[in-house]
Design an enzyme around this catalytic site. Structure first.
Site, PDB file in Angstrom:
ATOM      1  N   LYS A 229       0.727  -1.233  -0.137  1.00 33.17           N
ATOM      2  CA  LYS A 229       0.027  -0.012  -0.036  1.00 33.17           C
ATOM      3  C   LYS A 229       0.880   1.183   0.125  1.00 33.17           C
ATOM      4  O   LYS A 229       0.403   2.422  -0.509  1.00 33.17           O
ATOM      5  CB  LYS A 229      -0.998   0.000   1.065  1.00 33.17           C
ATOM      6  CG  LYS A 229      -1.911  -1.224   1.118  1.00 33.17           C
ATOM      7  CD  LYS A 229      -3.187  -1.061   1.982  1.00 33.17           C
ATOM      8  CE  LYS A 229      -3.913  -2.132   1.833  1.00 33.17           C
ATOM      9  NZ  LYS A 229      -5.028  -2.077   2.970  1.00 33.17           N
TER      10      LYS A 229
ATOM     11  N   ASP B  77     -10.048   2.344   2.253  1.00 33.45           N
ATOM     12  CA  ASP B  77     -10.032   1.584   3.702  1.00 33.45           C
ATOM     13  C   ASP B  77     -10.802   2.462   4.768  1.00 33.45           C
ATOM     14  O   ASP B  77     -11.724   1.916   5.410  1.00 33.45           O
ATOM     15  CB  ASP B  77      -8.582   1.265   4.110  1.00 33.45           C
ATOM     16  CG  ASP B  77      -8.014  -0.023   3.322  1.00 33.45           C
ATOM     17  OD1 ASP B  77      -8.879  -0.972   2.894  1.00 33.45           O
ATOM     18  OD2 ASP B  77      -6.759  -0.099   3.564  1.00 33.45           O
TER      19      ASP B  77
END
Ligand code: ATR
Length: 308
Positions: free
Chosen positions: A87, A123
Site C-alpha cells: 500500500k 479503507d
C-alpha cells in the site's frame, strides 16, 4: 477462481490477461495474495453489472512492485487493488493521489487513466460505512479507542477518524512513541471550538492495563487494527476484564469466526463486528471509483458470505 498470476506475466506485456474470457481488466496485487477474497465479490459485481471484464489475483513480490504498477496501462488494466505489503509502494508509484491517501501514506485502489495512475484509499471510508451498517452510528459521533495505531492499517483508520473529526480519538500502541508521533501529527484536526471539558480529544497511550482502563471508561468504540487475533492461539490483546457491555468493538481481523477480542467482548454483552464489513465496503467503494456508478452491494455481500 483460485488461480494466481505472476508479476512477470504482467511485466512481460500482460497478453495473457487480454486472452482470458472475459479479459482481466482489474486485479489485486499482494504478497501473499492467494487468500484474497476480493476476486470473488468483484467478479460477482462485474457479472451483475454486465461489465465484460474479470478481476484476477497477481502475486507481486516487493522488488517487482514498481515495475508491476508501471506495466498496468500497457496490459489493458482499468485498475488495481493493493493489499499487504504494497500500500505504501502504491502511493509512491501513482502519479497523483487523493488527500486521504496521501495523509494515510497508503493507496489500496488505483485507477489507470491513459498512461497515468491515480491513487485512492477506500479503507477509511469503507470503515465509516461498516460502522454505520454494523452499529447504526456515525464514526464522527464516537469516542474511539484504536488498538495498534503504529501499523499501516492503524494509521489509515486514525487519519480517517481525524478527517471525520470524531468526538475523541485515543491511539493505543505497544510502542507508545509511534502513537504519540501520530497524535502530534493529527492534533490540528481536533482543535475546534467545541466545548469538550477537561479531557483531550486526541491522546496516545501505551498498550497497558491501567492506561487502557482509564480511557475505556470514556469510550464508545474500540477498534483493533493489529493482526493479533488472526490465529486462534493468539493471547488476548487486552484483558477481557477491561471490556464493558456499553462498548462497541470492531475487529479489522476477519479470520473465520470470532477473534479472541470479539469473543471476549460478546461474553460481556458488548456489541461487536469483524472486518468482513470493512472488506466489503472498501471493495464497493473501489468499484464506484473505477466505474463511477453505485456498486451492486448486495450481490457482493452474498458472494463474500458464501465463501467458506
Ligand atoms: P504494519 O501494519 O506496518 O505491517 P505490523 O508489524 O503488522 O505493522 O504491526 C501492526 C500493529 O500491530 C502495530 O501497531 C504493532 O505495534 P508496534 O507498533 O508496537 O509494533 C501492533 N502489534 C503487532 N503485534 C502485536 C502484539 N503481539 N501485541 C500488541 N501489538 C502488536
Amino acid at each position: 477462481m483460485s488461480e494466481v498470476y505472476t508479476a512477470d506475466e504482467l511485466i512481460d506485456g500482460g497478453g495473457i490477461f487480454s486472452r482470458l474470457s472475459p479479459p482481466a481488466r482489474l486485479c489485486v496485487f499482494g504478497d501473499p495474495v492467494v487468500h484474497s477474497k476480493s476476486p470473488v465479490f468483484h467478479n460477482a459485481a462485474l457479472r451483475a453489472a454486465d461489465i465484460p471484464a474479470s478481476y484476477v489475483r497477481i502475486h507481486v513480490p516487493p522488488e517487482k512492485a514498481p515495475a508491476a504498477f508501471r506495466a498496468l496501462p500497457k496490459a489493458g488494466f482499468l485498475g488495481v487493488n493493493v493489499t499487504i505489503p504494497h500500500k505504501a509502494a502504491a502511493l509512491a508509484a501513482v502519479d497523483e493521489a487523493d488527500d486521504y491517501a496521501r495523509r494515510s501514506g497508503s493507496v489500496n485502489t488505483v485507477v489507470v487513466q491513459g498512461d497515468r495512475l491515480l491513487g485512492f484509499n477506500t479503507d477509511g471510508p469503507g470503515l465509516v460505512r461498516a460502522i454505520r451498517e454494523e452499529f447504526s452510528v456515525d464514526l464522527r459521533d464516537l469516542r474511539v479507542v484504536l488498538l495498534g495505531a503504529g501499523g499501516g492499517a492503524g494509521r489509515a483508520i486514525a487519519v480517517q477518524c481525524a478527517m471525520e473529526s470524531c468526538e475523541r480519538l485515543v491511539l493505543v500502541n505497544r510502542t507508545r512513541e509511534k502513537a504519540q508521533a501520530l497524535a502530534n501529527e493529527l492534533a490540528p484536526f481536533f482543535r475546534t471550538d467545541r466545548l469538550v471539558g477537561p479531557i483531550e480529544r486526541i491522546q496516545a497511550i501505551p498498550l497497558e492495563d491501567s492506561a487502557l482502563r482509564e480511557q475505556l471508561a470514556h469510550a464508545d468504540l474500540v477498534i483493533n487494527a493489529t493482526s493479533v487475533g488472526m490465529r486462534r492461539t493468539d493471547p488476548p490483546l487486552i484483558p477481557p476484564s477491561l471490556l464493558t457491555p456499553n462498548l462497541m468493538v470492531y475487529d479489522t481481523v476477519y479470520a473465520s469466526g470470532k477473534s479472541r477480542l470479539l469473543e471476549d467482548a460478546a461474553a460481556v454483552g458488548a456489541r461487536c463486528a469483524n472486518g468482513l464489513s470493512m472488506l466489503l465496503h472498501q471493495g464497493a467503494l473501489s468499484f464506484e471509483i473505477w466505474f463511477n456508478r453505485p456498486a451492486p452491494l448486495e450481490v457482493m455481500r452474498t458472494a463474500l458470505h458464501a465463501l467458506p
